[in-house]
Design an enzyme around this catalytic site. Structure first.
Site, mmCIF file in Angstrom:
data_model
loop_
_atom_site.group_PDB
_atom_site.id
_atom_site.type_symbol
_atom_site.label_atom_id
_atom_site.label_comp_id
_atom_site.label_asym_id
_atom_site.label_seq_id
_atom_site.Cartn_x
_atom_site.Cartn_y
_atom_site.Cartn_z
ATOM 1 C CG HIS A 20 -4.156 -1.374 -4.971
ATOM 2 N ND1 HIS A 20 -4.570 -0.792 -6.146
ATOM 3 C CD2 HIS A 20 -4.155 -0.389 -4.039
ATOM 4 C CE1 HIS A 20 -4.813 0.500 -5.929
ATOM 5 N NE2 HIS A 20 -4.579 0.760 -4.663
ATOM 6 C CB CYS B 209 -6.046 1.198 -0.853
ATOM 7 S SG CYS B 209 -4.926 2.335 -1.696
#
Lengths: 345, 345
Positions: free
Chosen positions: B251, B131
């Protein structure tokens, strides 16, 4: 050389830093003859306990400083600008925790473990650096002395208490709302929701534009400029990204440091283990590295995850954590006072 | 060239990424002839709705793949290692969201906006990157094409959903406890408390030592190695510090990038504005920059706070945010499937 007890005034006594300041004066048994707690008219009349005795908060005015030896100021930059000249005129030494005088050529900017000599060169005011800068330079100085720091790339993870007591309360309220499935509401201390979020903007003036023409916030620019002043070396280049995170107390910093001479991670660890005010917590295999909640309530600057950076020559990464209200603010200010008045640091 | 509808199997259908995978297949009207939801025996028998129809979750076995054209796998590395060879043998193309095969020379590692051509060179398995890597390379690629990226110093602020549904629940429980003045209790998904804390250790294996001999976690090493593989240029050096923060989804990354040729912030902004899958949100004077909660539920990689770094030549700082479950995982996997099967990306 213990000093005679001092007449001490604390400006901003009712704030987040002011409260910790009083705790630290008490913990360290700072030699106090009399204690004057000063705040805005809004807080005047409140009572705060110090060493078990109630002390009434008085309204701060230009006339507050008669007979005062030491002023510890953390009531905001504009308050310091307005009142510290009167305190100096009245003969007090002022240790100012705001950014008002930090870059003033006539005002030393001091971290006792880094540039203690500078403190003595004051003309009535000594400035306490920005919280993020203090913990960074405490960790950089031993490396600088051994290998000359050339460049630092730092990203910060800063707790909300750095923005004051109300910010901490607002953060908790926002998080409660988010946990209950509600939209977190902005109550004035954050420009964007802090609940379950990270905000890449730290400034003490919500509302006005805190970004410079170069795109950096004042917090980021402080880290760049204050580091040069404290380390007394304009060859130390710092680029910073400062970020508010949903942490109450404790600032963490991810620091990439380039040195002129090579340093292994092991050498850096040894240098930091010997450094005053620094505790190395660095054994990742045993989950040993510092985090914000480990540092909260503690005095030292904690360093961990020290490792060589294979992406460039003479670079290391490290993770530096400290209590932003203690070493990042109140403790450092009291340490400066000790340096000047009690001969210890 | 729209494809004939496919027989699709989703491995790890009951997990955090699996759930988003199903959402995205539905949203994008992916051409599905039949859908098989696979999970461990523990989850077998559960029912999950897809396009309004209930689908029973089946236990994953080596025999699950007969007649399957496409496997989307996010059930963990050891599960992928064990079952994907059987799926390939049965004739399926597998898009694997785990780290099991990412660095395998025989397996392409693909971000459709960055290296779409690589996807077609598969031998049955295409790997979906980590990710943190996906969102970083999406933002780096346009700069690399224009000015050659030499070195990246990145610090991440990663949401807890990256560690799965249970980690999100544990984080919320810990935060509730902390708000109530209790000690947050560790329930197995975090090595240290995540409530009001930042943990500079991301690894999917709590318990074992996730730190390499060089002191980097597997998450950090992934960012270094995967970037080279996806960008197809071993001259791109990455050093990473990956940090778990009390954010649910999203994130954020603080990225310092050094390029061979100079780029102004304005030039970088223009390049990123033209880049596929990237949205520039960069007007700090108006508080315009991305944060995790802005990116949550969105498909693009968001970039803001683009600014020149005065500490070194040819360096820029930027702040890159994406939904770790969507672009960081499920969406990127579905985009790879679209690239291979429907001719779009």
């Amino acid at each position: 050389m213990p000093s005679d007890p001092l007449n001490v005034a604390v400006m901003g006594a009712t704030g987040a830093v002011g409260g910790v300041m009083l705790q630290i004066l008490e913990e360290r048994d700072f030699p106090i003859a009399s204690l004057k707690l000063l705040a805005s008219s809004r807080s005047a009349g409140k009572t705060i306990a110090f060493k078990g005795e109630p002390h009434a908060v008085e309204e701060l005015t230009e006339d507050s400083f008669e007979g005062i030896d030491l002023v510890l100021s953390s009531a905001g930059g504009s308050i310091s600008k307005r009142f510290l000249p009167a305190a100096v005129k009245a003969g007090a030494v002022c240790i100012d925790n705001t950014s008002a005088f930090r870059m003033d050529d006539q005002v030393p900017l001091v971290v006792p473990e880094v540039n203690p000599h500078a403190a003595f060169n004051h003309k009535g005011i000594v400035a306490n650096p920005n919280c993020s800068t203090i913990q960074m330079v405490a960790a950089l100085k031993p490396l600088h002395d051994a290998a000359r720091v050339k460049r630092v790339v730092v990203s910060t993870f800063q707790g909300v208490s750095g923005a004051g007591t109300q910010a901490s309360e607002e953060a908790k309220e926002q998080i409660r709302e988010a946990l209950d499935g509600k939209e977190p509401s902005l109550r004035g201390k954050f420009v964007r929701p802090i609940a379950f979020n990270c905000i890449p903007q730290i400034s003490h003036s919500v509302g006005s534009n805190p970004f410079g023409l170069d795109g950096y916030t004042d917090e980021e620019t402080k880290m760049t400029r204050e580091t040069v002043k404290i380390m007394e070396d304009e060859n130390v280049k710092v680029t910073a990204t400062t970020v508010r995170v949903p942490v109450l107390v404790g600032h963490s910093e991810s620091i990439n440091v380039e040195t002129e001479k090579p340093l292994t991670a092991e050498q850096a660890r040894e240098l930091l283990e010997r450094a005053p005010g620094v505790t190395v917590m660095d054994d990742p295999a045993k989950n040993r590295y510092p985090t914000a909640i480990d540092a909260a309530g503690r005095d030292d600057v904690f360093v961990g995850r020290i490792r060589e950076d294979a992406s460039a020559d003479n670079c290391l990464n490290m993770w530096v954590v400290a209590d932003n209200l203690r070493k990042g603010a109140a403790l450092n200010a009291v340490q400066i006072a000790e340096l000047l008045f009690t001969g210890s640091k």
